[in-house]
Design an enzyme around this catalytic site. Sequence first.
Site, short mmCIF file in Angstrom:
data_model
loop_
_atom_site.label_atom_id
_atom_site.label_comp_id
_atom_site.label_asym_id
_atom_site.label_seq_id
_atom_site.Cartn_x
_atom_site.Cartn_y
_atom_site.Cartn_z
N SER A 41 57.17 172.26 -3.82
CA SER A 41 58.19 171.23 -3.67
C SER A 41 59.58 171.81 -3.44
CB SER A 41 58.20 170.33 -4.90
OG SER A 41 58.36 171.09 -6.09
N HIS A 247 64.84 169.19 -9.26
CA HIS A 247 64.67 169.80 -7.94
C HIS A 247 66.03 169.87 -7.25
CE1 HIS A 247 60.42 168.92 -8.61
NE2 HIS A 247 60.14 169.72 -7.60
#
Length: 265
Positions: A41, A247
């Site tokens: 990711s 993230h």
Amino acid sequence: MRLFRPALRAVVVAAAAVFAVGLTSLPAAAATGKYVALGDSYASGTGAGSYGSSGACKRSAKSYAQLWANANSPSAFSFVACSGAVTSDVLNNQLSAVTSDAALVTLSVGGNDAGFADVMITCNTSSDSTCVARNNQAQTFARSTLPGRLDAVYSGIRDRAPSAKVVVLGYPHIYKIGGTCSIGLSDTKRAAINSSADVLASVISARAAAYGFTFVDGRAAFSGHEICASGTRWINSVTFPVDESYHPNAAGHSGGYYTALDRVA
């Protein structure tokens, strides 16, 4: 006029020399060969938005990989990184994109193998001591088991693309310890999470170096822009969708990862 001819000739020679020096000082043209972007990711750009039709892989138009391809116009671009990927996913589902004509391969992987998602869940829902213990487990795995998994991926890349430049991008510190946050996780938990990032950086950089790959240290690339830092935040805190929590956001990909990648690629 004869008196001026030697002077004119000197001017022409000098101008030619200046022009030649100017040519040599121009920046080298960007690589135009095939570019392959592999990984999890952090490589796909989960957290940065603009995922197009990539589905659960969440490949972002704002990811460092797409930004580099946009800026350098490689002859081909295979963007196969996928949210949630572990090393076996790279081997089984992504590595086939790496071919002998690849000029550049980038990769971010290893955090999911070490259970980083579960680490963050545990630290958000449990005590300090439980969070520290879960980080210690992840660090033990990273030191003992992850190197062999990375070797399988790295050797696969090198076998398939012997001449490619390979850049491995590591993970940033999530938090600035002693920073501006007044709520959220304790500094004990934040320090444990950052310690896991340190272990991952140590393991991943060592294995990358063993294969002659270039390592980009995510901790340095994001320095001053972690959660709780005083600078512009480049990493999401808890957000919705939940899988985009912790993230890099779009600014993190452009200002952090892409800038660092562009220096070495």
